[in-house]
Each structure stands twice: as structure tokens, then as C-alpha cells.
Motif scaffolding. Structure first.
Motif, mmCIF file in Angstrom:
data_model
loop_
_atom_site.group_PDB
_atom_site.id
_atom_site.type_symbol
_atom_site.label_atom_id
_atom_site.label_comp_id
_atom_site.label_asym_id
_atom_site.label_seq_id
_atom_site.Cartn_x
_atom_site.Cartn_y
_atom_site.Cartn_z
ATOM 1 N N ALA A 1 -6.318 -4.812 -3.672
ATOM 2 C CA ALA A 1 -5.072 -4.065 -3.435
ATOM 3 C C ALA A 1 -4.513 -3.529 -4.748
ATOM 4 O O ALA A 1 -4.040 -2.393 -4.815
ATOM 5 N N ARG A 2 -4.582 -4.318 -5.805
ATOM 6 C CA ARG A 2 -4.104 -3.878 -7.116
ATOM 7 C C ARG A 2 -4.914 -2.690 -7.611
ATOM 8 O O ARG A 2 -4.370 -1.711 -8.122
ATOM 9 N N GLY A 3 -6.214 -2.769 -7.436
ATOM 10 C CA GLY A 3 -7.068 -1.663 -7.878
ATOM 11 C C GLY A 3 -6.890 -0.421 -7.027
ATOM 12 O O GLY A 3 -6.941 0.704 -7.525
ATOM 13 N N TYR A 4 -6.665 -0.591 -5.730
ATOM 14 C CA TYR A 4 -6.521 0.554 -4.820
ATOM 15 C C TYR A 4 -5.208 1.291 -5.054
ATOM 16 O O TYR A 4 -5.174 2.517 -5.137
ATOM 17 N N THR A 5 -4.102 0.535 -5.187
ATOM 18 C CA THR A 5 -2.783 1.169 -5.310
ATOM 19 C C THR A 5 -2.429 1.541 -6.741
ATOM 20 O O THR A 5 -1.636 2.446 -6.970
ATOM 21 N N GLY A 6 -2.992 0.833 -7.709
ATOM 22 C CA GLY A 6 -2.621 1.081 -9.100
ATOM 23 C C GLY A 6 -1.281 0.467 -9.454
ATOM 24 O O GLY A 6 -0.704 0.770 -10.498
ATOM 25 N N HIS A 7 -0.742 -0.385 -8.590
ATOM 26 C CA HIS A 7 0.544 -1.033 -8.840
ATOM 27 C C HIS A 7 0.364 -2.543 -8.749
ATOM 28 O O HIS A 7 -0.254 -3.049 -7.813
ATOM 29 N N CYS A 8 0.903 -3.234 -9.735
ATOM 30 C CA CYS A 8 0.858 -4.701 -9.741
ATOM 31 C C CYS A 8 2.286 -5.209 -9.911
ATOM 32 O O CYS A 8 2.928 -4.963 -10.937
ATOM 33 N N PHE B 1 0.819 -1.212 0.000
ATOM 34 C CA PHE B 1 0.000 0.000 0.000
ATOM 35 C C PHE B 1 0.852 1.261 0.000
ATOM 36 O O PHE B 1 0.392 2.325 0.381
ATOM 37 N N ASP B 2 2.082 1.156 -0.441
ATOM 38 C CA ASP B 2 2.982 2.302 -0.520
ATOM 39 C C ASP B 2 2.565 3.158 -1.712
ATOM 40 O O ASP B 2 2.630 2.729 -2.855
ATOM 41 N N LYS B 3 2.138 4.391 -1.456
ATOM 42 C CA LYS B 3 1.676 5.279 -2.520
ATOM 43 C C LYS B 3 2.834 5.848 -3.340
ATOM 44 O O LYS B 3 2.624 6.474 -4.360
ATOM 45 N N ASN B 4 4.091 5.642 -2.891
ATOM 46 C CA ASN B 4 5.236 6.151 -3.635
ATOM 47 C C ASN B 4 5.643 5.235 -4.781
ATOM 48 O O ASN B 4 6.487 5.592 -5.576
ATOM 49 N N GLN B 5 5.062 4.054 -4.843
ATOM 50 C CA GLN B 5 5.375 3.142 -5.937
ATOM 51 C C GLN B 5 4.790 3.688 -7.233
ATOM 52 O O GLN B 5 3.762 4.361 -7.243
ATOM 53 N N THR B 6 5.473 3.388 -8.335
ATOM 54 C CA THR B 6 4.967 3.834 -9.629
ATOM 55 C C THR B 6 3.711 3.045 -9.979
ATOM 56 O O THR B 6 3.612 1.853 -9.698
ATOM 57 N N GLN B 7 2.771 3.731 -10.580
ATOM 58 C CA GLN B 7 1.544 3.069 -10.998
ATOM 59 C C GLN B 7 1.769 2.466 -12.377
ATOM 60 O O GLN B 7 2.187 3.147 -13.299
ATOM 61 N N ASN B 8 1.508 1.185 -12.503
ATOM 62 C CA ASN B 8 1.640 0.513 -13.793
ATOM 63 C C ASN B 8 0.320 -0.110 -14.240
ATOM 64 O O ASN B 8 0.290 -0.912 -15.150
ATOM 65 N N VAL B 9 -0.759 0.251 -13.562
ATOM 66 C CA VAL B 9 -2.088 -0.256 -13.890
ATOM 67 C C VAL B 9 -2.942 0.937 -14.290
ATOM 68 O O VAL B 9 -3.020 1.927 -13.559
ATOM 69 N N GLY B 10 -3.566 0.855 -15.459
ATOM 70 C CA GLY B 10 -4.396 1.941 -15.957
ATOM 71 C C GLY B 10 -5.696 2.083 -15.176
ATOM 72 O O GLY B 10 -6.069 1.226 -14.362
ATOM 73 N N GLU B 11 -6.394 3.174 -15.436
ATOM 74 C CA GLU B 11 -7.646 3.452 -14.713
ATOM 75 C C GLU B 11 -8.701 2.375 -14.946
ATOM 76 O O GLU B 11 -9.382 1.950 -14.014
ATOM 77 N N PHE B 12 -8.838 1.928 -16.197
ATOM 78 C CA PHE B 12 -9.836 0.898 -16.481
ATOM 79 C C PHE B 12 -9.475 -0.404 -15.771
ATOM 80 O O PHE B 12 -10.344 -1.062 -15.184
ATOM 81 N N GLU B 13 -8.191 -0.775 -15.807
ATOM 82 C CA GLU B 13 -7.746 -1.987 -15.122
ATOM 83 C C GLU B 13 -7.981 -1.890 -13.620
ATOM 84 O O GLU B 13 -8.343 -2.880 -12.969
ATOM 85 N N ARG B 14 -7.770 -0.715 -13.070
ATOM 86 C CA ARG B 14 -7.990 -0.530 -11.634
ATOM 87 C C ARG B 14 -9.460 -0.733 -11.293
ATOM 88 O O ARG B 14 -9.805 -1.395 -10.309
ATOM 89 N N ALA B 15 -10.350 -0.155 -12.103
ATOM 90 C CA ALA B 15 -11.785 -0.300 -11.856
ATOM 91 C C ALA B 15 -12.207 -1.763 -11.961
ATOM 92 O O ALA B 15 -12.975 -2.263 -11.125
ATOM 93 N N VAL B 16 -11.695 -2.451 -12.971
ATOM 94 C CA VAL B 16 -12.031 -3.872 -13.141
ATOM 95 C C VAL B 16 -11.478 -4.683 -11.974
ATOM 96 O O VAL B 16 -12.138 -5.602 -11.474
#
Length: 130
Positions: A52-59, A5-20
Motif C-alpha cells: 500500500a505504501r508503494g502503491y500510494t506513495g504516502h506513508c 488508497f486516497d490518491k488526493n493525499q500528498t506523496q511523501n515517499v520517493g520513487e526509489f522508496e516506492r519501488a523498494v
């Protein structure tokens, strides 16, 4: 170990992927709670990972996969460059079948692949490569 849940990680998941991921995570958690047992625990775990993947945007799995893919593409480019260099001395088919080469007096360039040339040994005998 990385904090998921570290918000400093780079996001590699797009908005649509996060919602799904959030939607499917909620569905899996709901099914896991209703089902119970070992399969319910597995659904809860997968649902939690998707949430967790959808919340953080990082996978992390996607990051590792993309790094391996980029590394493989880089090595393929290097391999292609080596092949291009290896066969750069060979004439193209259009050159070989050109009307310029129809005359018997014209010598074609040597089209022997590199490493397959006939080599003469030290005493005038063919070497092991021939």
C-alpha cells in the motif's frame, strides 16, 4: 479514518522508496503465504502495508515522524536563541585574553551569568539568591 488508497493525499515517499516498498511487500506476502500460522499472518500484514505504501506513495508513519522532527527542530532553534540572548552580555575568550586587557587599569566587563548576580535584600542583607 483516512482512506489508505486516497490518491488526493500528498506523496511523501520517493520513487526509489516506492519501488523498494513494492518489492519488499511482494516478498513478504509470498513468504507469509508459504509459511502460514501466526508468523505468516504477520508477514502478510506487513507485506500488505508495504504494498500500500508503494502503491500510494504516502506513508502515514513517515508523515507523523517528519512532523515531530520538524517540531523538535523548531523548539531547538527557539532554545538556542534563548541561550544566545542569555549569554550575549558576556565577553568572549578572545576579548578577555586580548593584549588590550593586560593592563590592571582596564576593567573587564561583568561576566556573571544572568540570574546569579549578588542582590541586596530589602534591609541591606543578602537575598536568598546569593
Amino acid at each position: 479514518m483516512n482512506n489508505p488508497f486516497d490518491k488526493n493525499q500528498t506523496q511523501n515517499v520517493g520513487e526509489f522508496e516506492r519501488a523498494v516498498s513494492v518489492f519488499s511487500g511482494l516478498m513478504l506476502v509470498g513468504k507469509g503465504v508459504r509459511r502460514g500460522g501466526l508468523s505468516g499472518i504477520l508477514q502478510l500484514a506487513l507485506g500488505g502495508m508495504a504494498l500500500a505504501r508503494g502503491y500510494t506513495g504516502h506513508c502515514e508513519a513517515k508523515r507523523i515522524f517528519n512532523e515531530a522532527l520538524n517540531e523538535k527542530q523548531g523548539s531547538q532553534k527557539q532554545g538556542q536563541a534563548a541561550l544566545d540572548q542569555r549569554y550575549s552580555h558576556m565577553p568572549m575568550d578572545s576579548e578577555v585574553h586580548s593584549p588590550d586587557f593586560e593592563s590592571k587599569s582596564v576593567d573587564l566587563p561583568d561576566a556573571t551569568p544572568m540570574g546569579h548576580e549578588n542582590q541586596v535584600g530589602a534591609r541591606g542583607t543578602p537575598s536568598a539568591n546569593s
